[in-house]
Design a protein around this motif. Structure first.
Motif, short mmCIF file in Angstrom:
data_model
loop_
_atom_site.label_atom_id
_atom_site.label_comp_id
_atom_site.label_asym_id
_atom_site.label_seq_id
_atom_site.Cartn_x
_atom_site.Cartn_y
_atom_site.Cartn_z
N HIS A 180 -16.97 -6.56 -7.96
CA HIS A 180 -16.15 -6.56 -6.75
C HIS A 180 -15.32 -7.86 -6.65
O HIS A 180 -14.09 -7.82 -6.56
CB HIS A 180 -17.04 -6.39 -5.53
N GLU A 181 -16.01 -9.00 -6.68
CA GLU A 181 -15.30 -10.27 -6.46
C GLU A 181 -14.34 -10.60 -7.60
O GLU A 181 -13.26 -11.13 -7.37
CB GLU A 181 -16.29 -11.43 -6.27
N HIS A 184 -11.14 -8.82 -7.38
CA HIS A 184 -10.23 -9.52 -6.46
C HIS A 184 -9.47 -10.62 -7.21
O HIS A 184 -8.29 -10.84 -6.97
CB HIS A 184 -11.01 -10.20 -5.32
N TYR A 232 -16.24 0.80 2.85
CA TYR A 232 -15.69 -0.56 2.96
C TYR A 232 -14.31 -0.65 2.29
O TYR A 232 -13.47 -1.46 2.66
CB TYR A 232 -16.66 -1.58 2.35
N GLU A 239 -9.38 -4.52 -0.69
CA GLU A 239 -10.78 -4.08 -0.73
C GLU A 239 -10.87 -2.71 -1.40
O GLU A 239 -11.86 -2.41 -2.07
CB GLU A 239 -11.39 -4.04 0.67
ZN LIG Z 1 -13.89 -7.78 -1.16
#
Ligand SMILES: [Zn+2]
Length: 278
Positions: A180-181, A184, A232, A239
């Motif tokens: 996830h990170e 980004h 989310y 996101e």
């Molecule tokens: Zn995030």
């Protein structure tokens, strides 16, 4: 000294300085590329192999050639990025290798600048509480937020070690804080966190935007019931891309079945087909 003569000297000095800087940059780049080639071919320590086998179940699914590729990427990641323990956490090989291996999954098979804006990974022992100030029109809302991890543009990635470990144990729940990170980070490489990372060809952005925005809106509208993607992802386009990445790696089959166009876009971008590994 005559003014004209002075001018000539200044111009010559400026040209020499530019030449020196350019030479320095070319040499630096060349030596970095030699160093990376060496790291890519370095043998993978047995202890590291044991760590990835135990902590990164996705690794065990990779074809052998891709495992070897990932090992090289882990070498580069660990050599070029700095890990800092926070809240009393001492950085170990287990922490470094577990994080590096998962982050590097996102770089497999691709021509990559290796997360160029990222220099430091801050690791907390547990899920941590961060102060937030968010802007809502004219109103500033301050508060406390529970964080599993975060990714700053031009700054560090922050991770909670317990979330990292928790995310890797179950590789079919579509939740993985490292994937996830670091997705980004890929998104932020062009300077804007908008859910569109740097794509190979300009023409690709049109399809990317049309498919991802359609899927993003569908997730926003989804009410109740089981969804392949975590809700989310409906927070904002950035996101959405991060959650889609987690789903792509961890729930590939379901994503391909329920969201085939989105799956194909990610398959094209990541140059991987995780359905084949299952
Ligand atoms: Zn995030």
């Amino acid at each position: 000294m005559e003014v004209g003569y002075k001018k000539v000297i200044i111009v010559k000095l400026a040209i020499a300085a530019v030449g020196l800087i350019l030479t320095f940059l070319i040499v630096k780049r060349a030596s970095r590329s030699v160093r990376r080639k060496r790291l890519l071919a370095s043998p993978f320590p047995a202890e590291w192999e044991q760590i990835v086998e135990e902590n990164v179940p996705l690794y065990n699914r990779l074809p052998d050639a891709m495992k070897r590729q990932l090992q090289g990427l882990v070498h580069i990641f660990i050599a070029e990025k700095t890990f800092e323990g926070c809240g009393g956490l001492e950085i170990t090989d287990e922490i470094k290798v577990t994080i590096a291996a998962q982050a590097s999954m996102l770089l497999l098979n691709r021509k990559t600048p290796y997360f160029p804006k990222l220099h430091t990974i801050l690791v907390y022992p547990h899920t941590y509480v961060a102060d937030i100030v968010s802007s809502n029109g004219a109103v500033q809302i301050s508060g406390r937020s529970i964080r599993l991890g975060e990714s700053w543009q031009n700054g560090p990635v922050v991770l909670a070690w317990d979330s990292v470990k928790g995310g890797t144990v179950n590789i079919t729940d579509g939740r993985n804080v490292v994937l996830h990170e670091f997705s980004h980070q890929l998104d932020q490489e062009d300077g804007i966190a908008d859910g569109a990372p740097i794509l190979e060809h300009r023409a690709r952005y049109v399809t990317w935007a049309s498919i991802l925005s359609k899927e993003y809106e569908a997730l926003q509208k989804k009410k109740g019931g089981r969804a392949v993607m975590n809700k989310y992802g409906a927070t904002n386009p950035a996101e959405f891309f991060a959650v889609a990445t987690e789903t792509f790696f961890e729930k590939a089959k379901q994503m391909k079945k329920k969201h085939p166009e989105l799956y194909d876009e990610l398959k094209d971008y990541y140059k991987l087909d995780p359905v084949e590994w299952q």
